[in-house]
Design a protein around this motif. Sequence first.
Motif, mmCIF file in Angstrom:
data_model
loop_
_atom_site.group_PDB
_atom_site.id
_atom_site.type_symbol
_atom_site.label_atom_id
_atom_site.label_comp_id
_atom_site.label_asym_id
_atom_site.label_seq_id
_atom_site.Cartn_x
_atom_site.Cartn_y
_atom_site.Cartn_z
ATOM 1 N N ARG A 16 -9.505 16.917 -4.068
ATOM 2 C CA ARG A 16 -9.197 15.690 -4.807
ATOM 3 C C ARG A 16 -9.340 14.502 -3.868
ATOM 4 O O ARG A 16 -9.011 14.575 -2.706
ATOM 5 N N VAL A 17 -9.816 13.383 -4.416
ATOM 6 C CA VAL A 17 -9.893 12.116 -3.694
ATOM 7 C C VAL A 17 -9.214 11.069 -4.562
ATOM 8 O O VAL A 17 -9.510 10.975 -5.758
ATOM 9 N N SER A 18 -8.294 10.309 -3.982
ATOM 10 C CA SER A 18 -7.585 9.278 -4.736
ATOM 11 C C SER A 18 -7.595 7.973 -3.963
ATOM 12 O O SER A 18 -7.427 7.958 -2.751
ATOM 13 N N LYS A 19 -7.778 6.897 -4.702
ATOM 14 C CA LYS A 19 -7.802 5.558 -4.119
ATOM 15 C C LYS A 19 -6.430 4.921 -4.280
ATOM 16 O O LYS A 19 -5.872 4.885 -5.371
ATOM 17 N N LEU A 20 -5.909 4.405 -3.171
ATOM 18 C CA LEU A 20 -4.598 3.764 -3.124
ATOM 19 C C LEU A 20 -4.785 2.387 -2.521
ATOM 20 O O LEU A 20 -5.437 2.259 -1.487
ATOM 21 N N VAL A 21 -4.240 1.348 -3.156
ATOM 22 C CA VAL A 21 -4.316 -0.001 -2.590
ATOM 23 C C VAL A 21 -2.918 -0.472 -2.234
ATOM 24 O O VAL A 21 -1.950 -0.188 -2.940
ATOM 25 N N LEU A 22 -2.819 -1.145 -1.100
ATOM 26 C CA LEU A 22 -1.563 -1.758 -0.678
ATOM 27 C C LEU A 22 -1.613 -3.228 -1.052
ATOM 28 O O LEU A 22 -2.549 -3.936 -0.681
ATOM 29 N N LEU A 23 -0.607 -3.674 -1.789
ATOM 30 C CA LEU A 23 -0.543 -5.053 -2.245
ATOM 31 C C LEU A 23 0.736 -5.699 -1.743
ATOM 32 O O LEU A 23 1.758 -5.038 -1.607
ATOM 33 N N GLY A 24 0.684 -6.991 -1.508
ATOM 34 C CA GLY A 24 1.874 -7.732 -1.117
ATOM 35 C C GLY A 24 1.487 -9.029 -0.445
ATOM 36 O O GLY A 24 0.322 -9.255 -0.102
ATOM 37 N N SER A 25 2.482 -9.874 -0.254
ATOM 38 C CA SER A 25 2.255 -11.156 0.406
ATOM 39 C C SER A 25 1.821 -10.941 1.850
ATOM 40 O O SER A 25 1.958 -9.843 2.393
ATOM 41 N N GLY A 26 1.347 -12.008 2.463
ATOM 42 C CA GLY A 26 0.944 -11.941 3.859
ATOM 43 C C GLY A 26 2.138 -11.677 4.765
ATOM 44 O O GLY A 26 3.256 -12.109 4.486
ATOM 45 N N SER A 27 1.909 -10.930 5.818
ATOM 46 C CA SER A 27 2.905 -10.662 6.863
ATOM 47 C C SER A 27 4.132 -9.901 6.392
ATOM 48 O O SER A 27 5.218 -10.075 6.938
ATOM 49 N N VAL A 28 3.983 -9.030 5.373
ATOM 50 C CA VAL A 28 5.114 -8.208 4.952
ATOM 51 C C VAL A 28 5.078 -6.811 5.561
ATOM 52 O O VAL A 28 6.035 -6.060 5.416
ATOM 53 N N GLY A 29 3.972 -6.448 6.221
ATOM 54 C CA GLY A 29 3.906 -5.165 6.907
ATOM 55 C C GLY A 29 2.996 -4.132 6.283
ATOM 56 O O GLY A 29 3.111 -2.945 6.580
ATOM 57 N N LYS A 30 2.076 -4.554 5.423
ATOM 58 C CA LYS A 30 1.149 -3.596 4.792
ATOM 59 C C LYS A 30 0.329 -2.868 5.851
ATOM 60 O O LYS A 30 0.233 -1.646 5.833
ATOM 61 N N SER A 31 -0.262 -3.618 6.767
ATOM 62 C CA SER A 31 -1.096 -3.005 7.811
ATOM 63 C C SER A 31 -0.263 -2.137 8.741
ATOM 64 O O SER A 31 -0.685 -1.044 9.132
ATOM 65 N N SER A 32 0.930 -2.593 9.082
ATOM 66 C CA SER A 32 1.810 -1.798 9.948
ATOM 67 C C SER A 32 2.190 -0.489 9.274
ATOM 68 O O SER A 32 2.240 0.563 9.921
ATOM 69 N N LEU A 33 2.436 -0.527 7.977
ATOM 70 C CA LEU A 33 2.807 0.668 7.231
ATOM 71 C C LEU A 33 1.678 1.694 7.235
ATOM 72 O O LEU A 33 1.888 2.866 7.547
#
Length: 170
Positions: A16-33
């Motif tokens: 299985r392949v699934s696409k997940l997008v991280l959404l949120g305001s700038g500088s909330v930690g999406k990239s860090s997560l």
Amino acid sequence: MAQADGVPLPDAAPSRVSKLVLLGSGSVGKSSLVLRYVKGDFKSVLPTVGCAFFTKVVAVGNVALKLEIWDTAGQEKYHSVCHLYFRGAQVAMLVYDVTRKEGKEFAESRGLLFMETSARLNHQVSEIFSAVAQELLQRDMARLGSSPLGNSGAMRLNQAPTRRTKCCSH
């Protein structure tokens, strides 16, 4: 034999392949997560420009699931192009700073999975992605009329986390 998260997987490619997008305001930690989850590392990073892309294969029961994780920019100047990255996504993970507004009520009112995480402390990072992977596989199998995990592997979403702490407390 291949492994994902230390769990042996069949030598075959992910089923299985699934696409997940991280959404949120700038500088909330999406990239860090996502960096904490995919690479096991925590870094203060510069703001994402446009979108960053990561993949990780996870084991859910005896099934290999490949997560394609799209880390979108939160700055307003990128909003006009970010919607292009959402197409075909099975999951949208909303990331926010808990010091600004609590999202538990929002999630519960809509029947959504909710967990407080901390990339810095590595608190519930792998758990949230594992819960999402399990839910994706359960939904896939429900459409096919079978259960991938059996009764023992079922996970109830929206249950309280086992460790009740705020995301950034010590």
